[in-house]
Design a protein around this motif. Structure first.
Motif, PDB file in Angstrom:
ATOM      1  N   ARG A 170      34.300   4.824 -15.388  1.00  0.00           N
ATOM      2  CA  ARG A 170      35.624   5.084 -14.810  1.00  0.00           C
ATOM      3  C   ARG A 170      36.735   4.300 -15.491  1.00  0.00           C
ATOM      4  N   SER A 171      36.561   2.990 -15.627  1.00  0.00           N
ATOM      5  CA  SER A 171      37.632   2.169 -16.209  1.00  0.00           C
ATOM      6  C   SER A 171      37.851   2.516 -17.675  1.00  0.00           C
ATOM      7  N   GLN A 172      36.784   2.867 -18.386  1.00  0.00           N
ATOM      8  CA  GLN A 172      36.931   3.236 -19.796  1.00  0.00           C
ATOM      9  C   GLN A 172      37.636   4.589 -19.934  1.00  0.00           C
ATOM     10  N   MET A 173      37.320   5.543 -19.044  1.00  0.00           N
ATOM     11  CA  MET A 173      38.012   6.834 -19.087  1.00  0.00           C
ATOM     12  C   MET A 173      39.494   6.649 -18.770  1.00  0.00           C
ATOM     13  N   ALA A 174      39.794   5.838 -17.744  1.00  0.00           N
ATOM     14  CA  ALA A 174      41.193   5.591 -17.372  1.00  0.00           C
ATOM     15  C   ALA A 174      41.953   4.930 -18.525  1.00  0.00           C
ATOM     16  N   ALA A 175      41.321   3.939 -19.150  1.00  0.00           N
ATOM     17  CA  ALA A 175      41.964   3.256 -20.279  1.00  0.00           C
ATOM     18  C   ALA A 175      42.192   4.231 -21.429  1.00  0.00           C
ATOM     19  N   GLY A 176      41.218   5.096 -21.696  1.00  0.00           N
ATOM     20  CA  GLY A 176      41.365   6.092 -22.757  1.00  0.00           C
ATOM     21  C   GLY A 176      42.528   7.034 -22.496  1.00  0.00           C
ATOM     22  N   PHE A 177      42.633   7.507 -21.248  1.00  0.00           N
ATOM     23  CA  PHE A 177      43.757   8.383 -20.900  1.00  0.00           C
ATOM     24  C   PHE A 177      45.085   7.648 -21.036  1.00  0.00           C
ATOM     25  N   LEU A 178      45.170   6.421 -20.501  1.00  0.00           N
ATOM     26  CA  LEU A 178      46.450   5.706 -20.533  1.00  0.00           C
ATOM     27  C   LEU A 178      46.854   5.383 -21.970  1.00  0.00           C
ATOM     28  N   ARG A 179      45.908   4.946 -22.774  1.00  0.00           N
ATOM     29  CA  ARG A 179      46.187   4.624 -24.179  1.00  0.00           C
ATOM     30  C   ARG A 179      46.730   5.865 -24.898  1.00  0.00           C
ATOM     31  N   THR A 180      46.072   6.996 -24.696  1.00  0.00           N
ATOM     32  CA  THR A 180      46.455   8.234 -25.376  1.00  0.00           C
ATOM     33  C   THR A 180      47.765   8.804 -24.843  1.00  0.00           C
ATOM     34  N   LEU A 181      47.853   8.937 -23.517  1.00  0.00           N
ATOM     35  CA  LEU A 181      49.020   9.589 -22.915  1.00  0.00           C
ATOM     36  C   LEU A 181      50.287   8.745 -23.014  1.00  0.00           C
ATOM     37  N   SER A 182      50.147   7.418 -23.127  1.00  0.00           N
ATOM     38  CA  SER A 182      51.345   6.570 -23.238  1.00  0.00           C
ATOM     39  C   SER A 182      51.820   6.471 -24.682  1.00  0.00           C
ATOM     40  N   GLY A 223      34.933  -5.224 -16.652  1.00  0.00           N
ATOM     41  CA  GLY A 223      33.995  -5.034 -15.556  1.00  0.00           C
ATOM     42  C   GLY A 223      33.549  -6.356 -14.973  1.00  0.00           C
ATOM     43  N   SER A 224      33.218  -6.352 -13.694  1.00  0.00           N
ATOM     44  CA  SER A 224      32.739  -7.574 -13.060  1.00  0.00           C
ATOM     45  C   SER A 224      31.308  -7.880 -13.508  1.00  0.00           C
ATOM     46  N   MET A 225      30.518  -6.854 -13.840  1.00  0.00           N
ATOM     47  CA  MET A 225      29.175  -7.010 -14.402  1.00  0.00           C
ATOM     48  C   MET A 225      29.010  -5.966 -15.509  1.00  0.00           C
ATOM     49  N   PRO A 226      29.585  -6.205 -16.694  1.00  0.00           N
ATOM     50  CA  PRO A 226      29.619  -5.174 -17.736  1.00  0.00           C
ATOM     51  C   PRO A 226      28.229  -4.679 -18.146  1.00  0.00           C
ATOM     52  N   ALA A 227      28.168  -3.388 -18.411  1.00  0.00           N
ATOM     53  CA  ALA A 227      26.935  -2.756 -18.896  1.00  0.00           C
ATOM     54  C   ALA A 227      26.745  -3.093 -20.378  1.00  0.00           C
ATOM     55  N   GLU A 228      25.614  -2.699 -20.912  1.00  0.00           N
ATOM     56  CA  GLU A 228      25.329  -2.903 -22.334  1.00  0.00           C
ATOM     57  C   GLU A 228      26.177  -1.978 -23.213  1.00  0.00           C
ATOM     58  N   MET A 229      26.433  -0.755 -22.707  1.00  0.00           N
ATOM     59  CA  MET A 229      27.159   0.235 -23.507  1.00  0.00           C
ATOM     60  C   MET A 229      27.916   1.188 -22.593  1.00  0.00           C
ATOM     61  N   ILE A 230      28.819   1.937 -23.196  1.00  0.00           N
ATOM     62  CA  ILE A 230      29.592   2.936 -22.447  1.00  0.00           C
ATOM     63  C   ILE A 230      28.676   4.088 -22.037  1.00  0.00           C
ATOM     64  N   ASN A 231      28.944   4.633 -20.883  1.00  0.00           N
ATOM     65  CA  ASN A 231      28.198   5.780 -20.364  1.00  0.00           C
ATOM     66  C   ASN A 231      28.378   6.968 -21.321  1.00  0.00           C
ATOM     67  N   PRO A 232      27.286   7.465 -21.925  1.00  0.00           N
ATOM     68  CA  PRO A 232      27.416   8.560 -22.896  1.00  0.00           C
ATOM     69  C   PRO A 232      27.995   9.837 -22.285  1.00  0.00           C
ATOM     70  N   THR A 233      27.776  10.053 -20.998  1.00  0.00           N
ATOM     71  CA  THR A 233      28.340  11.248 -20.349  1.00  0.00           C
ATOM     72  C   THR A 233      29.852  11.103 -20.187  1.00  0.00           C
ATOM     73  N   ALA A 234      30.324   9.886 -19.931  1.00  0.00           N
ATOM     74  CA  ALA A 234      31.772   9.640 -19.870  1.00  0.00           C
ATOM     75  C   ALA A 234      32.384   9.882 -21.247  1.00  0.00           C
ATOM     76  N   VAL A 235      31.693   9.430 -22.291  1.00  0.00           N
ATOM     77  CA  VAL A 235      32.166   9.665 -23.663  1.00  0.00           C
ATOM     78  C   VAL A 235      32.268  11.163 -23.925  1.00  0.00           C
ATOM     79  N   GLU A 236      31.228  11.906 -23.559  1.00  0.00           N
ATOM     80  CA  GLU A 236      31.209  13.357 -23.769  1.00  0.00           C
ATOM     81  C   GLU A 236      32.347  14.045 -23.011  1.00  0.00           C
ATOM     82  N   ALA A 237      32.551  13.631 -21.764  1.00  0.00           N
ATOM     83  CA  ALA A 237      33.613  14.231 -20.942  1.00  0.00           C
ATOM     84  C   ALA A 237      34.989  13.969 -21.554  1.00  0.00           C
ATOM     85  N   MET A 238      35.194  12.778 -22.091  1.00  0.00           N
ATOM     86  CA  MET A 238      36.480  12.450 -22.699  1.00  0.00           C
ATOM     87  C   MET A 238      36.675  13.193 -24.024  1.00  0.00           C
TER      88      MET A 238
END
Length: 144
Positions: free
Chosen positions: A24-36, A46-61
């Motif tokens: 979620r936060s990576q998709m939001a950042a991607g939209f804001l970076r691009t649209l602004s 993240g409060s407990m960051p994952a090892e990598m970005i969610n590949p499905t979020a990457v695909e959706a973006m």
């Protein structure tokens, strides 16, 4: 804030925070970076960051023409919160630091973790709508 001289004007800044900083936060950042178009300083963590970005979020973006593949989940720091004008949380609960005088918003969004593309698209589209509203509140005209 001066709108005539971009060298002296301070850019508004936003920080998107979710637990894993992988969807979620990576998709939001991607939209804001691009649209602004660079008119807003964008951070995500993240409060407990994952090892990598969610590949499905990457695909959706990528379906929206926004490439977030190079992004890495980052740990939330007090410095990131202090440096941001707007802090948008997405389900990080008590793990998000609070500073008086900061503008906070909590976006209740379903977590895309472990979900297929059909389930992630509506989350992505909801995030895009919210980012466009945020841009309007910041007085920034979207580039697309």
């Amino acid at each position: 804030m001066s709108t005539t001289d971009p060298t002296t004007a301070s850019k508004p800044s936003a920080l998107f925070v979710c637990v894993h900083n992988a969807g979620r936060s990576q998709m939001a950042a991607g939209f804001l970076r691009t649209l602004s178009g660079g008119a807003v300083e964008v951070r995500s963590a993240g409060s407990m960051p994952a090892e990598m970005i969610n590949p499905t979020a990457v695909e959706a973006m990528l379906e929206k023409g926004i490439d977030i593949r190079a992004e890495k989940p980052k740990v939330l720091t007090d410095e990131a919160v202090e440096a941001s004008d707007v802090v948008i949380t997405m389900g990080c609960g008590d793990a998000c630091p609070f500073y008086p005088g900061k503008r906070y918003e909590d976006w209740e969004l379903e977590d895309p973790a472990g979900q297929g593309i059909e389930s992630v698209r509506p989350i992505r589209d909801d995030i895009e709508k919210r980012v466009r509203k945020l841009l309007a509140e910041l007085g920034v005209e979207p580039t697309a």
